[in-house]
Design a protein around this motif. Structure first.
Motif, PDB file in Angstrom:
ATOM      1  N   LEU A   1      -0.936  -5.853 -20.793  1.00  0.00           N
ATOM      2  CA  LEU A   1      -0.999  -6.631 -19.558  1.00  0.00           C
ATOM      3  C   LEU A   1      -0.153  -5.986 -18.463  1.00  0.00           C
ATOM      4  CD1 LEU A   1      -0.826 -10.264 -21.014  1.00  0.00           C
ATOM      5  CD2 LEU A   1      -2.836  -8.863 -20.495  1.00  0.00           C
ATOM      6  N   THR A   2       1.001  -5.444 -18.856  1.00  0.00           N
ATOM      7  CA  THR A   2       1.858  -4.754 -17.882  1.00  0.00           C
ATOM      8  C   THR A   2       1.190  -3.481 -17.380  1.00  0.00           C
ATOM      9  OG1 THR A   2       3.847  -5.620 -18.960  1.00  0.00           O
ATOM     10  CG2 THR A   2       4.136  -3.733 -17.505  1.00  0.00           C
ATOM     11  N   VAL A   3       0.555  -2.755 -18.291  1.00  0.00           N
ATOM     12  CA  VAL A   3      -0.131  -1.515 -17.891  1.00  0.00           C
ATOM     13  C   VAL A   3      -1.303  -1.837 -16.964  1.00  0.00           C
ATOM     14  CG1 VAL A   3      -1.456   0.469 -18.710  1.00  0.00           C
ATOM     15  CG2 VAL A   3       0.575  -0.281 -19.961  1.00  0.00           C
ATOM     16  N   PHE A   4      -2.046  -2.906 -17.271  1.00  0.00           N
ATOM     17  CA  PHE A   4      -3.157  -3.294 -16.394  1.00  0.00           C
ATOM     18  C   PHE A   4      -2.649  -3.582 -14.988  1.00  0.00           C
ATOM     19  CE2 PHE A   4      -5.590  -5.209 -20.250  1.00  0.00           C
ATOM     20  CZ  PHE A   4      -5.951  -3.925 -20.649  1.00  0.00           C
ATOM     21  N   GLU A   5      -1.533  -4.282 -14.900  1.00  0.00           N
ATOM     22  CA  GLU A   5      -0.980  -4.622 -13.581  1.00  0.00           C
ATOM     23  C   GLU A   5      -0.498  -3.374 -12.859  1.00  0.00           C
ATOM     24  OE1 GLU A   5       1.404  -8.398 -11.954  1.00  0.00           O
ATOM     25  OE2 GLU A   5       2.494  -7.281 -13.481  1.00  0.00           O
ATOM     26  N   ALA A   6       0.119  -2.452 -13.608  1.00  0.00           N
ATOM     27  CA  ALA A   6       0.618  -1.219 -12.998  1.00  0.00           C
ATOM     28  C   ALA A   6      -0.539  -0.352 -12.502  1.00  0.00           C
ATOM     29  CB  ALA A   6       1.463  -0.447 -14.003  1.00  0.00           C
ATOM     30  N   ALA A   7      -1.643  -0.336 -13.235  1.00  0.00           N
ATOM     31  CA  ALA A   7      -2.795   0.466 -12.832  1.00  0.00           C
ATOM     32  C   ALA A   7      -3.542  -0.169 -11.672  1.00  0.00           C
ATOM     33  CB  ALA A   7      -3.744   0.640 -14.014  1.00  0.00           C
TER      34      ALA A   7
ATOM     35  N   ARG B   1       5.876  -2.845  -9.081  1.00  0.00           N
ATOM     36  CA  ARG B   1       6.973  -3.406  -9.878  1.00  0.00           C
ATOM     37  C   ARG B   1       6.729  -3.180 -11.366  1.00  0.00           C
ATOM     38  NH1 ARG B   1       6.264  -8.006  -6.145  1.00  0.00           N
ATOM     39  NH2 ARG B   1       7.915  -7.916  -4.562  1.00  0.00           N
ATOM     40  N   ALA B   2       5.482  -3.401 -11.790  1.00  0.00           N
ATOM     41  CA  ALA B   2       5.140  -3.194 -13.199  1.00  0.00           C
ATOM     42  C   ALA B   2       5.290  -1.719 -13.574  1.00  0.00           C
ATOM     43  CB  ALA B   2       3.715  -3.673 -13.471  1.00  0.00           C
TER      44      ALA B   2
ATOM     45  N   GLY C   1       0.807  -1.211   0.000  1.00  0.00           N
ATOM     46  CA  GLY C   1       0.000   0.000   0.000  1.00  0.00           C
ATOM     47  C   GLY C   1       0.840   1.260   0.000  1.00  0.00           C
ATOM     48  N   LEU C   2       1.899   1.271   0.802  1.00  0.00           N
ATOM     49  CA  LEU C   2       2.758   2.456   0.877  1.00  0.00           C
ATOM     50  C   LEU C   2       3.543   2.643  -0.418  1.00  0.00           C
ATOM     51  CD1 LEU C   2       3.471   4.722   2.802  1.00  0.00           C
ATOM     52  CD2 LEU C   2       5.298   3.299   3.739  1.00  0.00           C
ATOM     53  N   ALA C   3       4.039   1.545  -0.977  1.00  0.00           N
ATOM     54  CA  ALA C   3       4.760   1.638  -2.251  1.00  0.00           C
ATOM     55  C   ALA C   3       3.842   2.184  -3.341  1.00  0.00           C
ATOM     56  CB  ALA C   3       5.306   0.267  -2.649  1.00  0.00           C
ATOM     57  N   ARG C   4       2.586   1.722  -3.344  1.00  0.00           N
ATOM     58  CA  ARG C   4       1.623   2.200  -4.341  1.00  0.00           C
ATOM     59  C   ARG C   4       1.376   3.697  -4.183  1.00  0.00           C
ATOM     60  NH1 ARG C   4      -0.188   0.581  -9.122  1.00  0.00           N
ATOM     61  NH2 ARG C   4      -1.090  -1.416  -8.476  1.00  0.00           N
TER      62      ARG C   4
END
Length: 304
Positions: free
Chosen positions: A278-284, A208-209, A174-177
């Motif tokens: 797929l990477t963008v979905f994970e990052a979002a 990470r993404a 949560g903090l990293a996000r």
């Protein structure tokens, strides 16, 4: 951007065993058990120094209550020194254990039980109380702060969790996000490095993404926009523009450009656009609106 405020002398979110496991007397019973149980379930262990089964049960109770991290309290009463409430509860043999919730006894047992059954008793009472541990309460507080649009409050709650449990995966994620969304990618990376090896969490994976996207992104996108304006089929320019947009936090716009590539030529560059999506979905965030809508649009294109 500074997300974590000063906590001053506030509790760090950890549990002091002296606050959840204590001895009580007849004089303190009302405060330590009846009143205390109106906010947190309380287990009362009636025992005596001469009682062998009491010496067996006591450590098991203490271990289970400590593991509940504040969701339940334990009060120990020596009936030889404090017979009044044992008499009122009609204790005829010891050890005798009573569970209090909202000021009244709701459960209990007599005699020593195996450790596994003691743990089940404590866990059941913790759920009945419904309060959760202080750590769970802080994590809930962080989520509520995010829903209210208060990232600073969420960050402070996560920080309090980490002061008590430095490798708490949910708090680290949560903090990293929060740092990633604020644009402080370096601090987000530092938080990721604190996570236990192999830790899995949607927020950790998402950050990470996002860091991977940022590492590959071009520093300027104007030239790519010009190329696309001149030739809408310039997939390379559109792909680079999408990377720059995603790195800047413009996930929805990046998704639109990548979907456009897939719609025009789904096999371009070994399906690079679909893989990047797929990477963008994970990052979002897998449950974000960007990811949900993007997946629906992608499926519509692929299966049309």
């Amino acid at each position: 951007m500074t997300l974590i405020g000063e906590t001053g002398g506030a509790p760090a979110g950890g549990v002091n065993l002296a606050d959840i496991i204590k001895d009580a007397t007849d004089a303190s019973f009302m405060a330590d058990v009846v009143e205390a149980s109106k906010t947190t379930p309380v287990i009362v262990d009636f025992w005596a120094t001469w009682c062998g089964p009491c010496r067996q049960l006591g450590p098991a109770l203490e271990k289970a209550v400590a593991a509940a991290k504040g969701a339940v309290k334990l009060v120990k009463v020596d009936i030889d020194k404090n017979p009044a409430y044992a008499g009122q509860l009609r204790v005829q043999s010891i050890p005798a254990v009573f569970a209090f919730v909202d000021g009244r006894p709701v459960d209990g047992f007599m005699g020593a039980l195996p450790d596994s059954q003691v743990k089940q008793f404590v866990d059941r009472l913790a759920k009945q109380g419904g309060g959760g541990s202080p750590i769970d309460q802080l994590l809930d507080m962080a989520r509520e702060s995010l829903e209210l649009g208060d990232p600073g409050g969420a960050a402070q709650a996560y920080a309090q969790v980490l002061q008590a449990e430095p490798q708490n995966v949910k708090a680290l994620g949560g903090l990293a996000r929060l740092y990633q969304k604020s644009g402080d990618l370096e601090r987000a990376r530092e938080i990721l490095e604190m996570a236990p090896e192999g830790a899995k969490d949607p927020d950790l994976d998402g950050v990470r993404a996002a860091l991977a996207l940022a590492a590959e992104a071009p520093s300027e996108t104007a030239a790519f926009e010009q190329r696309i304006a001149a030739d809408p089929d310039d997939h390379e320019a559109r792909f680079e523009l999408a990377k720059g947009l995603a790195a800047g936090g413009f996930m929805a716009e990046a998704v639109d450009h990548l979907l456009e590539i897939v719609a025009r030529d789904r096999t371009w560059n070994d399906e690079a656009a679909r893989k990047q999506l797929l990477t963008v979905f994970e990052a979002a965030g897998p449950m974000s609106e960007v990811a949900k809508q993007g997946r629906r649009k992608l499926s519509s294109i692929l299966f049309s």
